[in-house]
Design an enzyme around this catalytic site. Structure first.
Site, PDB file in Angstrom:
ATOM      1  CD  GLU A 266       8.846   2.405  -1.522  1.00  0.00           C
ATOM      2  OE1 GLU A 266       9.148   2.160  -2.698  1.00  0.00           O
ATOM      3  OE2 GLU A 266       8.608   1.535  -0.665  1.00  0.00           O
ATOM      4  NE  ARG A 491      -0.336  -4.299   3.428  1.00  0.00           N
ATOM      5  CZ  ARG A 491       0.569  -3.445   2.984  1.00  0.00           C
ATOM      6  NH1 ARG A 491       1.650  -3.173   3.700  1.00  0.00           N
ATOM      7  NH2 ARG A 491       0.428  -2.857   1.820  1.00  0.00           N
ATOM      8  CE  LYS A 501       2.404   2.102  -3.937  1.00  0.00           C
ATOM      9  NZ  LYS A 501       3.441   1.812  -2.984  1.00  0.00           N
TER      10      LYS A 501
HETATM   11  N1  LIG Z   1      -3.192  -1.769   3.427  1.00  0.00           N
HETATM   12  C1  LIG Z   1      -2.600  -0.982   4.339  1.00  0.00           C
HETATM   13  N2  LIG Z   1      -3.161  -0.813   5.534  1.00  0.00           N
HETATM   14  C2  LIG Z   1      -2.586  -0.019   6.466  1.00  0.00           C
HETATM   15  N3  LIG Z   1      -1.430   0.648   6.273  1.00  0.00           N
HETATM   16  C3  LIG Z   1      -0.803   0.521   5.091  1.00  0.00           C
HETATM   17  C4  LIG Z   1      -1.362  -0.291   4.053  1.00  0.00           C
HETATM   18  N4  LIG Z   1      -0.538  -0.229   2.981  1.00  0.00           N
HETATM   19  C5  LIG Z   1       0.493   0.579   3.343  1.00  0.00           C
HETATM   20  N5  LIG Z   1       0.348   1.030   4.600  1.00  0.00           N
HETATM   21  C6  LIG Z   1       1.276   1.873   5.369  1.00  0.00           C
HETATM   22  O1  LIG Z   1       1.348   3.163   4.792  1.00  0.00           O
HETATM   23  C7  LIG Z   1       2.653   3.692   4.959  1.00  0.00           C
HETATM   24  C8  LIG Z   1       3.197   4.191   3.656  1.00  0.00           C
HETATM   25  O2  LIG Z   1       3.044   3.199   2.703  1.00  0.00           O
HETATM   26  P1  LIG Z   1       3.892   2.888   1.407  1.00  0.00           P
HETATM   27  O3  LIG Z   1       3.239   3.549   0.266  1.00  0.00           O
HETATM   28  O4  LIG Z   1       5.308   3.145   1.574  1.00  0.00           O
HETATM   29  O5  LIG Z   1       3.534   1.336   1.500  1.00  0.00           O
HETATM   30  P2  LIG Z   1       3.391   0.142   0.538  1.00  0.00           P
HETATM   31  O6  LIG Z   1       3.487  -1.019   1.436  1.00  0.00           O
HETATM   32  O7  LIG Z   1       4.337   0.332  -0.577  1.00  0.00           O
HETATM   33  O8  LIG Z   1       1.891   0.217  -0.011  1.00  0.00           O
HETATM   34  P3  LIG Z   1       1.234  -0.564  -1.272  1.00  0.00           P
HETATM   35  O9  LIG Z   1       2.243  -1.445  -1.880  1.00  0.00           O
HETATM   36  O10 LIG Z   1       0.055  -1.292  -0.713  1.00  0.00           O
HETATM   37  O11 LIG Z   1       0.788   0.551  -2.157  1.00  0.00           O
HETATM   38  C9  LIG Z   1       3.508   2.589   5.534  1.00  0.00           C
HETATM   39  O12 LIG Z   1       3.705   2.859   6.892  1.00  0.00           O
HETATM   40  C10 LIG Z   1       2.707   1.343   5.311  1.00  0.00           C
HETATM   41  O13 LIG Z   1       2.982   0.418   6.332  1.00  0.00           O
HETATM   42  N1  LIG Z   2       8.069   1.725   8.421  1.00  0.00           N
HETATM   43  C1  LIG Z   2       7.213   2.071   7.528  1.00  0.00           C
HETATM   44  O1  LIG Z   2       6.211   2.696   7.800  1.00  0.00           O
HETATM   45  C2  LIG Z   2       7.477   1.679   6.132  1.00  0.00           C
HETATM   46  C3  LIG Z   2       7.288   2.792   5.156  1.00  0.00           C
HETATM   47  C4  LIG Z   2       7.917   2.540   3.834  1.00  0.00           C
HETATM   48  N2  LIG Z   2       7.766   3.663   2.973  1.00  0.00           N
HETATM   49  C5  LIG Z   2       7.381   1.291   3.143  1.00  0.00           C
HETATM   50  O2  LIG Z   2       6.229   0.965   3.117  1.00  0.00           O
HETATM   51  O3  LIG Z   2       8.145   0.592   2.581  1.00  0.00           O
END
Ligand SMILES: Nc1ncnc2c1ncn2[C@@H]1O[C@H](COP(=O)(O)OP(=O)(O)OP(=O)(O)O)[C@@H](O)[C@H]1O
Ligand SMILES: NC(=O)CC[C@H](N)C(=O)O
Length: 827
Positions: A266, A491, A501
């Protein structure tokens, strides 16, 4: 009976098995007779016929023996083709007189009965429906028993077993998804595999599947992780079942059977070390399988998205060394998604709902709230929902007044699978589509469909989306579009930091860090700025492994990977943090010797540089002691020490002190006479002679400790006062007055020469990484001013020193230090 061996090998038995069978007094004559009766005394025997003849001869019971010839003929002419039929034929014949009623025989053995693929699929579906609860509860552990039970299904009795098995496997995969950690076989003490739920992996535990650290032992293929554990069991392209086989045909036509994945962030913040795992998983899995990976901005939430995030995300992906097959945006599909939403309503699988958020939550039920319940809008006619959805799109509803919900499921207990919202009203212009839309699709609606549009084969995401599998598959099937497979991995978190964030923003806003790229943070821009090589991050992620457990890994493991990489790749220079002046009194005023020093010992490929050795020089103040002791081997009054790269040691003869009693100048002798004993220790130094190259002043040397004192700042039992209280406000040390040898400009020259466009590449100064010998690894910070390219290229070091201002970040210490010790001990 040895003469039977060639006959038996002709029906497909191995040499060994044929010999054993020939020795079997009962089986050998029966099998030989059967082969003959079937008409294969000579010539080639088709494989299935060979197998069935063996089955017949080895299982026939005495009462059926008089029918052996007749049964063998039925095998030979292809009427009996499966084990099931042969068994039924034997059973039937055992009850018959020598004369057989052919019609009854054929009925009893299912001869002439054909079961179509559709009938197989239908019967398997009904069977699995009856055993659904057990399947979902015991998952893959239930398969053995369920497959056994399937044999008793009358409708499948005469079906081809391979087809039944294929339908069963497909449908199971469809229901359960690929195997995950719930299906892991946990080894018991006795070493025997036993099915049981896996134990939670404790924070900081070494994750399963960890690769050999780069620093010790032979290196493994870094892509090996994509062929191990659960990842090795993911389907091949073409292996994910669809409700309509034509969907798979079209999919394979579009992809050519390649693996297709996507990394879908995102664009609402900067990526962090956890995303480095997601990037490695998605890009790495595709690459290892010869496939491609999209970078897809999941931009369905215009309220949180900003241009700088889009840019930074792409840069970070490239920085880690990955190239997106194509960069796409969920918003590219807004029109198509909208049209599909209309289609969903037409299929009576979505409705416009006017309940408030509170009411919707209440209908969802769960725990204390009782069962789920439909709202009044669920049953409204299709035409009404179509009209209402049009009104939503036309801006006739305000935010919160209407949503489009999918008619998913109002019975199940899965909190992620119920009547989820597909569209909401949002009067916010979108970064890419401006004010075209006032309704925006949700993640639950958008994600699987965009995966489908892009022909994703493996939709790899983190485990918090596990329960979204059902809605994901439901929507693809409801619209009859190609359906990818979703698989989740754990994760990644690291100790002594926070990644969310919202929390990072709090740190930035409170001024506790200088920004999102403050080198104490673990965002990718911060790690990059600090000088952590992307290769070290990738090695770290791969060393930790890809399992389904959420892991908190000790940040020291990232440090170790960083050291391992820099040890091999960073040029070495001499620098002194706190200079202490030395005069070698027995050398002439204008003495200067040019020493040629490799950037890395025994590594000619890294090149060499010139180090002037002069009468005046500096060592680090920490390498001199006023009070000597027998176990101290560096410099003290009357003691000798070696200067790195210099042929002879020096001996301190006198010390000048300042008013406070601190040493400011050492008068030493250069021991270039005969028979001088080898020094016990060597120290780094920098020459001081304006005529022969003065040392380069370092404007600031930034040395970082951990930003958080505790391993798990978010854990209340570790930090009862809350994570913000755990911030070490004294974790940045700005050291001034340090000096680095003039050879630093040789290194900069080599670096800029290797750049396609040195001026542009100035932006990437963090790639200028050095080992300051005996101090630590340092990278040039973006706050530095590099001399103009022409000055660097001219080789005029004095001009470079005059024009440049160097700020360095300590990337990592030389060795792993005791955590409790201050991280500044090595600089
Ligand atoms: N700590 C993590 N370890 C592994 N994969 C992750 C992690 N955080 C996010 N991702 C993966 O990265 C991809 C893109 O992440 P996105 O930015 O949409 O996630 P998010 O969950 O909003 O991250 P965050 O809130 O931690 O910044 C998604 O497929 C998510 O599952
Ligand atoms: N299916 C996913 O990889 C989720 C991605 C999505 N942008 C999220 O983290 O919310």
């Amino acid at each position: 009976m040895d003469d039977l061996v060639p006959l038996f090998t002709r029906i497909g038995l191995s040499e060994q098995k044929a010999k054993e069978t020939a020795k079997n007094k009962k089986l050998a004559p029966t099998l030989a007779a059967a082969i003959e009766a079937a008409g294969f005394a000579s010539g080639e025997v088709p494989e299935t016929i060979g197998k069935m003849l063996y089955r017949l001869a080895s299982t026939i019971t005495p009462p059926a023996l008089p029918h052996l010839d007749h049964l063998a003929q039925a095998v030979g002419d292809g009427r009996l083709t499966t084990n099931e039929q042969v068994d039924a034929a034997i059973k039937f014949s055992a009850t018959q007189d020598p004369t057989v009623d052919t019609a009854a025989f054929e009925r009893a053995c299912g001869i002439g009965v054909t079961v179509s693929d559709d009938e197989v699929n239908q019967a398997v579906a009904e069977y699995l429906q009856t055993h659904h609860d057990r399947l979902v509860k015991d998952r893959y552990r239930a398969l053995g028993a369920l497959l056994g039970g399937l044999k008793k299904v009358e409708a499948l009795r005469w079906a081809t077993p391979a087809k039944v098995k294929a339908a069963f496997d497909d449908q199971v995969l469809n229901i359960l998804g690929p195997k995950d950690e719930r299906d892991e076989i946990v080894k018991t003490k006795g070493g025997k595999g036993k099915d049981k739920a896996p134990k939670a992996v404790p924070a900081q535990a070494k994750a399963d599947g960890a690769a050999t650290p780069a620093a010790d032992g032979p290196r493994r293929d870094p892509d090996a992780i994509f062929f191990e554990g659960e990842l090795s069991r993911l389907h091949r392209p073409g292996g994910n079942p669809q409700i309509d086989p034509a969907l798979m045909e079209a999919h394979l036509k579009a992809t050519g059977g390649q693996v297709v994945t996507r990394f879908p962030p995102e664009p609402n913040g900067f990526l962090h070390i956890g995303h480095a795992k997601a990037i490695n998983v998605n890009f790495g899995y595709a690459k290892a399988h010869g496939g491609v990976c999209y970078l897809r901005y999941d931009d369905t939430n215009p309220e949180a998205e900003e241009e700088r995030y889009f840019t930074s995300i792409l840069e970070a992906v490239k920085w880690l060394g990955f190239t997106p097959y194509t960069v796409t945006y969920s918003s590219d599909n807004f029109q198509r998604l909208y049209e599909l939403a209309v289609e969903l309503i037409r299929r009576d699988k979505a409705y416009v709902c006017h309940c408030t958020g509170e009411e919707i939550k209440a209908h969802r039920g769960g725990d204390a709230k009782g069962p789920r319940s439909d709202c009044v809008h669920r049953a409204r006619p299709v035409a009404e929902s179509l009209a209402e959805f049009q009104k939503m799109k036309d801006g006739r509803y305000g935010e919160g007044e209407a949503v489009l919900r999918m008619k998913m499921n109002m019975q199940d207990g899965n909190p992620q699978f119920w009547d989820l919202v597909a569209y909401r009203v949002l009067n916010t212009p979108h970064h890419r589509t401006g004010s075209t839309w006032c309704i925006y699709p949700t993640y639950d609606y958008t994600h699987c469909l965009c995966d489908s549009f892009e022909n994703i084969t493996h939709s790899l995401c983190t485990t918090e989306f596990r329960q979204s599998r059902e809605s994901y598959y439901w929507l693809c099937d409801a619209l009859g579009v190609y359906k990818p497979v979703q698989w989740e991995y754990g994760r990644l978190n690291v100790t002594n930091t926070v990644l969310s964030k919202r929390k990072l923003l709090q740190l930035v806003n409170a001024g506790l860090v200088s920004g999102w790229d403050d080198p104490r943070l673990y965002t990718l821009p911060a790690l990059r700025r600090r000088g952590i090589p992307p290769q070290a991050i990738n090695n770290f992620v791969r060393e930790v492994g890809i399992t389904t457990s959420n892991t908190t890994i000790e940040v020291e493991r990232l440090d170790n990977q960083t050291r391992a990489y820099l040890d091999e790749h960073a040029p070495r220079l001499m620098a002194v943090v706190k200079p202490l002046r030395i005069t070698l009194t027995n050398l002439p005023e204008d003495f200067s010797e040019s020493l040629t020093v490799p950037f890395k010992p025994r590594t000619p490929a890294m090149g060499e540089h010139t180090v002037p050795f002069t009468r005046e020089l500096y060592i680090d103040a920490s390498d001199f002691r006023l009070e000597d002791s027998p176990d101290y081997f560096r410099l003290a009054r009357g003691k000798s020490v070696g200067l790195l790269h210099v042929p002879h040691p020096i001996t301190c003869e006198d010390v000048e002190l300042d008013a406070a009693g601190e040493p400011v100048h050492l008068l030493c002798r250069y021991e270039n006479g005969p028979d001088v004993p080898k020094p016990k220790a060597y120290v780094q130094w920098v020459a001081h002679n304006p005529a022969h190259g003065s040392p380069v002043p370092i404007q600031e040397l930034r040395v970082y400790d951990r930003l958080f004192r505790h391993n798990n700042p978010l854990d209340k039992s570790e930090v009862p006062e809350g994570w913000l209280s755990d911030v070490d406000v004294d974790s940045l040390h700005r050291l001034t007055g340090a000096l680095v040898e003039v050879g630093v400009w040789d290194a900069v020259r080599r670096w800029t020469a290797a750049m396609a466009d040195p001026v542009v590449e100035r932006a990437h100064v963090e790639n200028l990484r050095f080992q300051f010998v005996r101090i630590g690894y340092f990278a040039v910070d973006k706050d530095s001013v590099l001399p103009p390219s022409e000055t660097v290229a001219s080789g005029d070091s004095a001009a470079c020193t005059a024009a440049g201002q160097l700020v360095f970040n300590r990337i990592v210490t030389l060795r792993e230090s005791n955590k409790k010790e201050s991280g500044t001990t090595q600089a």
